[in-house]
Design a protein around this motif. Sequence first.
Motif, PDB file in Angstrom:
ATOM      1  N   GLU A  16       0.808  -1.216   0.000  1.00 38.04           N
ATOM      2  CA  GLU A  16       0.000   0.000   0.000  1.00 38.04           C
ATOM      3  C   GLU A  16       0.846   1.273   0.000  1.00 38.04           C
ATOM      4  O   GLU A  16       0.512   2.239  -0.682  1.00 38.04           O
ATOM      5  N   HIS A  17       1.958   1.268   0.740  1.00 33.81           N
ATOM      6  CA  HIS A  17       2.779   2.474   0.762  1.00 33.81           C
ATOM      7  C   HIS A  17       3.423   2.732  -0.596  1.00 33.81           C
ATOM      8  O   HIS A  17       3.655   3.875  -0.976  1.00 33.81           O
ATOM      9  N   THR A  18       3.680   1.652  -1.353  1.00 34.06           N
ATOM     10  CA  THR A  18       4.221   1.813  -2.703  1.00 34.06           C
ATOM     11  C   THR A  18       3.162   2.392  -3.635  1.00 34.06           C
ATOM     12  O   THR A  18       3.445   3.287  -4.447  1.00 34.06           O
ATOM     13  N   THR A  20       0.536   4.253  -2.845  1.00 27.82           N
ATOM     14  CA  THR A  20       0.264   5.660  -2.550  1.00 27.82           C
ATOM     15  C   THR A  20       1.441   6.552  -2.936  1.00 27.82           C
ATOM     16  O   THR A  20       1.245   7.696  -3.357  1.00 27.82           O
ATOM     17  N   ALA A  21       2.655   6.036  -2.834  1.00 27.85           N
ATOM     18  CA  ALA A  21       3.821   6.809  -3.271  1.00 27.85           C
ATOM     19  C   ALA A  21       3.767   7.044  -4.775  1.00 27.85           C
ATOM     20  O   ALA A  21       4.082   8.142  -5.260  1.00 27.85           O
ATOM     21  N   SER A  94       2.115  13.780   0.133  1.00 26.01           N
ATOM     22  CA  SER A  94       1.925  12.492   0.811  1.00 26.01           C
ATOM     23  C   SER A  94       1.213  12.686   2.142  1.00 26.01           C
ATOM     24  O   SER A  94       0.267  11.953   2.468  1.00 26.01           O
ATOM     25  N   SER A 104      -4.050   5.788   3.095  1.00 24.53           N
ATOM     26  CA  SER A 104      -2.936   5.677   4.031  1.00 24.53           C
ATOM     27  C   SER A 104      -1.715   6.330   3.392  1.00 24.53           C
ATOM     28  O   SER A 104      -1.234   5.862   2.355  1.00 24.53           O
ATOM     29  N   PRO A 106       2.005   7.474   2.292  1.00 27.19           N
ATOM     30  CA  PRO A 106       3.284   6.754   2.273  1.00 27.19           C
ATOM     31  C   PRO A 106       4.227   7.191   3.386  1.00 27.19           C
ATOM     32  O   PRO A 106       5.069   6.414   3.835  1.00 27.19           O
ATOM     33  N   THR A 107       4.072   8.433   3.871  1.00 30.56           N
ATOM     34  CA  THR A 107       4.957   8.926   4.917  1.00 30.56           C
ATOM     35  C   THR A 107       4.621   8.361   6.293  1.00 30.56           C
ATOM     36  O   THR A 107       5.333   8.644   7.265  1.00 30.56           O
ATOM     37  N   SER A 108       3.549   7.580   6.401  1.00 33.06           N
ATOM     38  CA  SER A 108       3.268   6.896   7.659  1.00 33.06           C
ATOM     39  C   SER A 108       3.849   5.491   7.656  1.00 33.06           C
ATOM     40  O   SER A 108       3.558   4.691   8.542  1.00 33.06           O
ATOM     41  N   ASN A 109       4.679   5.202   6.647  1.00 32.64           N
ATOM     42  CA  ASN A 109       5.380   3.925   6.561  1.00 32.64           C
ATOM     43  C   ASN A 109       6.881   4.186   6.717  1.00 32.64           C
ATOM     44  O   ASN A 109       7.449   5.021   6.016  1.00 32.64           O
ATOM     45  N   VAL A 112       9.332   4.140   3.619  1.00 33.26           N
ATOM     46  CA  VAL A 112       9.347   5.321   2.753  1.00 33.26           C
ATOM     47  C   VAL A 112      10.141   6.443   3.396  1.00 33.26           C
ATOM     48  O   VAL A 112      10.988   7.078   2.754  1.00 33.26           O
TER      49      VAL A 112
END
Length: 227
Positions: A16-18, A20-21, A94, A104, A106-109, A112
């Motif tokens: 998911e972080h990928t 959203t990035a 982000s 969600s 990406p900066t909450s991962n 990232v």
Amino acid sequence: MDHHPFTFLSHLPLPEHTSTAILVCLILIVFALRVRPKLTDTSKAIEPEDGITARNVAEAFVEGMSSIAEGVIGHHYKQYVPLLATFFAFILVSNLLGLIPGVSPPTSNSNVTFALGVTSFIAYNVYGLKASGAKYLKHFLGPVLFLAPLLLVIELMSHAFRPLSLGIRLFANMFADHELIRIFTELTFFGFPVIFYVLGTLVCVVQAVVFTMLTAVYISGAVHEEH
């Protein structure tokens, strides 16, 4: 059973972080493609536009990033503006995406944010080497020869901690910020928790500014080591 909040991109084959990035990158690319013709056309660029337009936002953004770079780095600051502007734009968009329910950021991962920290670390060291050549490495040894081994260890540890500290600071603040907004939004059945979104927006902007400013400080220290 653990409760996992619903997100729009959670069912894609990518992490998911990928996803959203990539979404953030696409947003920035579309925006850049839209304003580029207006900025490159000199006949139109001198004519001001009324109101809040994409071009006015882009010009204000570039002026703001240039002011930060000039104030922190000083002479020859222009060559560092693209990197600083990229950091700020990516992190800000982000962060703001995380204010949208079901997204969600990406900066909450931590993957990232740590990658952003490592990019900053590599960039300012490369700039330092380009500015001073092999002399850049001498500052790791300090001015006193017999203390060089000790100072080398201290300097290496200090610099190695920078990407970790950049990543942890951004991750911790944004994860906590968006978790608080999500929790209070779920608990609020009537009305809209406007105050938390206002504070959340402020945190989003501040964290983007802090990351960008610290990177500028690191660049300034690297390129001015001879002084």
